[in-house]
Scaffold this motif. Structure first.
Motif, PDB file in Angstrom:
ATOM      1  N   THR A 210       0.227   4.361  -0.675  1.00  0.00           N
ATOM      2  CA  THR A 210      -0.356   5.554  -0.060  1.00  0.00           C
ATOM      3  C   THR A 210      -0.013   5.624   1.422  1.00  0.00           C
ATOM      4  N   ASN A 211      -0.141   4.489   2.100  1.00  0.00           N
ATOM      5  CA  ASN A 211       0.111   4.445   3.536  1.00  0.00           C
ATOM      6  C   ASN A 211       1.468   3.848   3.886  1.00  0.00           C
ATOM      7  N   GLN A 212       2.248   3.473   2.876  1.00  0.00           N
ATOM      8  CA  GLN A 212       3.594   2.908   3.033  1.00  0.00           C
ATOM      9  C   GLN A 212       3.589   1.659   3.929  1.00  0.00           C
TER      10      GLN A 212
ATOM     11  N   ASP B 110       0.876  -1.169   0.000  1.00  0.00           N
ATOM     12  CA  ASP B 110       0.000   0.000   0.000  1.00  0.00           C
ATOM     13  C   ASP B 110       0.916   1.221   0.000  1.00  0.00           C
TER      14      ASP B 110
END
Length: 185
Positions: free
Chosen positions: A89-91, A87
């Motif tokens: 976006t959220n690393q 993910d």
């Protein structure tokens, strides 16, 4: 082709179609051992199934949605490890792994997971890595516990295995915690 040397015995590398036979043989010889915790085993019946798996892994890698690697122990395919999902976006990366039955007890998986975590935090820039394992899968749960992951909870009936649901234990590690954990070793 992506290759990551863990130590003088273990290398992680992207699987390609030429690995399909070796992958299928490893699965087939470890079928009973793997079937206890992996729902996809019964669907892997031929080398063609292994080729399809490899093609899917390559596709996911090219789309930057995950990273699936063969674990090579003394140049023999011993298992598979990877970020099943990433993910961006959220690393967050979610690690999954399995090892052939004849390669158990050598410390291979602990070293492979350690290397993949280092790669995830330091090369991919992830902030969080998760590992999920069936509550009763003591061997799989031992890996994140040994590496200092925090047990964050239990996902009730989180996975369907053939004829029943199993609860999953969720483990998490943050990049800052990993660096601290590694400095203590």
């Amino acid at each position: 082709m992506f290759t990551f040397e863990i130590d003088d015995e273990i290398t992680l590398r992207l699987l390609n179609e030429t690995d399909a036979d070796e992958l299928f043989q490893l699965i087939d010889h470890s079928r009973e051992h793997l079937r206890e915790w992996l729902a996809w085993i019964d669907g892997t019946k031929t080398i063609h199934d292994s080729k399809q798996f490899i093609h899917a892994c390559v596709d996911i890698h090219e789309k930057r949605q995950g990273l699936t690697l063969g674990i090579y122990f003394h140049d023999k395919l011993a298992g598979v490890i990877g970020f099943n999902t990433i993910d961006w976006t959220n690393q967050i990366g979610v690690i999954g792994y399995w090892l052939g039955s004849t390669f158990q007890g050598e410390g291979i998986m602990t070293r492979a997971v350690t290397g993949l975590i280092d790669y995830g935090f330091h090369q991919l820039g992830l902030n969080r890595i998760e590992i999920r394992a069936a509550f009763e899968n003591i061997k799989s749960r031992a890996i994140p516990e040994r590496l200092g992951f925090l047990q964050e909870g239990q996902i009730r009936q989180g996975e369907w295995l053939y004829d029943h649901y199993v609860d999953l234990v969720l483990y998490g590690m943050l990049a800052s915690e990993w660096d601290l954990e590694r400095s203590l070793l």
